[in-house]
Write an enzyme that holds these catalytic residues in place. Structure first.
Site, mmCIF file in Angstrom:
data_model
loop_
_atom_site.group_PDB
_atom_site.id
_atom_site.type_symbol
_atom_site.label_atom_id
_atom_site.label_comp_id
_atom_site.label_asym_id
_atom_site.label_seq_id
_atom_site.Cartn_x
_atom_site.Cartn_y
_atom_site.Cartn_z
ATOM 1 N N SER B 118 0.825 -1.211 0.000
ATOM 2 C CA SER B 118 0.000 0.000 0.000
ATOM 3 C C SER B 118 0.860 1.262 0.000
ATOM 4 C CB SER B 118 -0.933 0.018 1.203
ATOM 5 O OG SER B 118 -0.186 -0.094 2.388
ATOM 6 N N HIS B 141 -2.117 -2.600 -6.527
ATOM 7 C CA HIS B 141 -2.672 -2.345 -5.201
ATOM 8 C C HIS B 141 -4.184 -2.504 -5.245
ATOM 9 C CE1 HIS B 141 -3.427 0.621 -1.677
ATOM 10 N NE2 HIS B 141 -3.289 -0.622 -1.225
ATOM 11 N N GLU B 153 -4.889 0.058 -8.169
ATOM 12 C CA GLU B 153 -3.862 1.038 -8.542
ATOM 13 C C GLU B 153 -2.729 0.265 -9.214
ATOM 14 O OE1 GLU B 153 -3.937 4.685 -5.313
ATOM 15 O OE2 GLU B 153 -3.187 2.748 -4.623
ATOM 16 N N ASN B 191 -4.176 6.531 -0.645
ATOM 17 C CA ASN B 191 -3.695 6.734 0.721
ATOM 18 C C ASN B 191 -3.133 8.133 0.947
ATOM 19 O OD1 ASN B 191 -4.423 4.414 2.054
ATOM 20 N ND2 ASN B 191 -2.577 3.298 1.489
#
Lengths: 211, 286
Positions: B118, B141, B153, B191
């Protein structure tokens, strides 16, 4: 004694039942004859304070003001006839806005009037500094602009990621377009100017597009 | 490009979810784990999950049986070749690097290697592998739960073949995923950009105040249209997890003020108020 909606110069929104005037049309006579003013101008804190002070000096009209780009708590403390506040100018995907009412009568009036404007209020205990929704979403949008400028991803991919990765109702760039980057910039500038906290410094690319 | 066989290393929540999605997409999955029994247990959990989905009418029994046939449990030693090998092991750089180095020796050079990290550097994870492998190494991801959340991702490393990234993007889109391509930068897209959903809400809160916590959550749901407010979401994710991610993204981006953690996060973690898993966080749970 009449109720009025006060808007920015060049405002093109039309409201059905309450008379609308722009700031440049405002006169002491009009103010004197007003019982309540719904202020939908989109000024930042200093200009908003000046405007409310001007109304206050000519009139005892109750004022309900859009304070999405202002320090609402400070203005509420300073002006007793500022009976309500809201984030109407800050687009909501749910057609809602954060609202504050000093008393029940104002609350009822705001609920009724906002519904005529296709907006449902969510009442909060105090407007704080730029309310909550405008500041949180502005910071998300700002980060998206910074990330794009640093080459992290394209706008399309950033919007896709936030919608499908964490279920945002809109991607940050699409959201900024709906709100209007000028509004977003005003929120960030207000937060930056009033707190001095560098976390609120607007991205250059956001500023350039807004201006 | 056609991905017909995938190896998933790591059978925790993410690995199991990734395996489930691939199996449902008609791909043969070899599921493995450092502890063989854990991978076996993960397969059993997949069985339960599919039977549950059959009972809800999401799949037919025949479909579920086909998915099950697609999943085999293997030890790392017994792995056979595949088109793609994804790791979803513990989020630790050394562990991941060691794993990839071992797999690099074992698996055909044509196998694409992917990490579900991540936020660790894709290029750094690839750096010690063979040159050919580095061109076939990237980040993929997934989001929890992988069978439901559409986003993947794709994060190319320094040496990743551009055509590989594009081909994988096309393949995933054809299988119903939404793709966002991110640079190899801390936090990738989600994130990083999501940080102030939590961070700015905390700054608005200022100090722990139950009424205000509830009010902010309500505003963000009602006015903002978010499915969950920031505090209830932090309680669900785990306040410690969220705090760790915040710190990682903040440090990795060289400590920008706008991404810094908030004292309330540290306060709650120190008090072991981690959210739903400890039955207390921003809210109390009976």
């Amino acid at each position: 004694m009449t109720e009025l909606i006060l808007v920015d110069n060049n405002e093109s929104r039309i409201f059905s039942s309450i008379p609308v005037i722009s700031v440049e049309q405002l006169t002491p006579e009009i103010l004197n004859n007003s019982s309540r003013i719904l202020d939908l101008t989109s000024n930042k804190h200093q200009d908003k304070e000046y405007l409310i002070n001007r109304i206050h000096s000519f009139s005892e009209a109750k004022i309900i003001s859009d304070l999405s780009c202002s320090w609402g708590d400070a203005l509420i403390d300073k002006f007793p006839n500022l009976t309500g506040a809201m984030s109407f100018n800050f687009f909501s995907p749910e057609n809602k806005c954060e609202c504050f009412a000093r008393n029940n009568e104002t609350r009822q009036w705001m609920t009724h009037t906002l519904q005529q404007l296709n907006c449902t209020p969510t009442f909060v205990k105090s407007p704080g500094l730029c309310f909550t929704y405008p500041r949180v979403v502005s910071m998300i949008i700002n980060e998206a602009f910074i990330a794009e400028a640093e080459g992290l991803a394209s706008r399309e991919d950033i919007d896709t990621a936030m919608i499908f990765g964490v279920n945002y109702p809109l991607g940050p760039f699409a959201w900024g377009e709906k709100i209007g980057l000028v509004q977003v910039l005003k929120v960030l500038e207000t937060l930056f100017e009033l707190t001095g906290d560098p976390r609120y410094r607007p991205a250059l690319t956001l500023r350039r597009e807004a201006l | 490009m056609n991905i017909k066989k995938v190896i998933v290393v790591g059978s925790g929540t993410m690995g199991r979810g990734i395996a489930q999605w691939f199996a449902q997409s008609g791909v043969e999955v070899q599921l493995c784990d450092q502890v063989f029994e854990v991978a076996e247990k993960a397969r059993e959990l997949l069985v339960s999950s599919w039977m549950n989905l059959v009972s809800k009418g999401k799949f037919t029994l025949d479909e579920a049986n086909q998915f099950l046939t697609n999943v085999s449990v293997k030890s790392i030693e017994d792995l056979t070749t595949a088109d793609l090998c994804i790791e979803a092991i513990v989020e630790d750089f050394s562990n991941k690097r060691e794993l990839f180095q071992a797999l690099d020796q074992k698996l055909d050079p044509k196998v694409i290697f992917a990490t579900n990290t991540s936020g660790l550097s894709i290029s750094s994870l690839a750096a010690q592998l063979t040159i050919e492998r580095q061109t076939r190494f990237l980040g993929l991801h997934f989001f929890n739960p992988a069978p439901l959340m559409k986003l993947v991702e794709i994060i190319p490393g320094d040496q990743t073949d551009q055509n590989l990234s594009l081909s994988l993007k096309t393949w995933f889109i054809a299988k119903g995923k939404k793709i966002a391509v991110a640079a190899d930068s801390p936090g990738f897209i989600v994130n990083r950009v999501a940080r102030n959903f939590y961070g700015e809400s905390l700054h608005t809160l200022g100090q722990l105040d139950k009424e205000k916590i509830s009010e902010i959550d309500q505003v963000m749901r009602d006015v903002g249209g978010f499915k969950m407010g920031p505090f209830e979401l932090m309680d669900l994710i785990g306040i410690d997890i969220n705090y760790q991610v915040t710190q990682d993204v903040w440090k990795s981006n060289f400590y920008p003020d706008r991404l810094r953690p908030h004292p309330i996060q540290r306060q709650l973690v120190e008090r072991r108020r981690l959210g739903k898993k400890t039955k207390k966080g921003f809210y109390d749970y009976d």
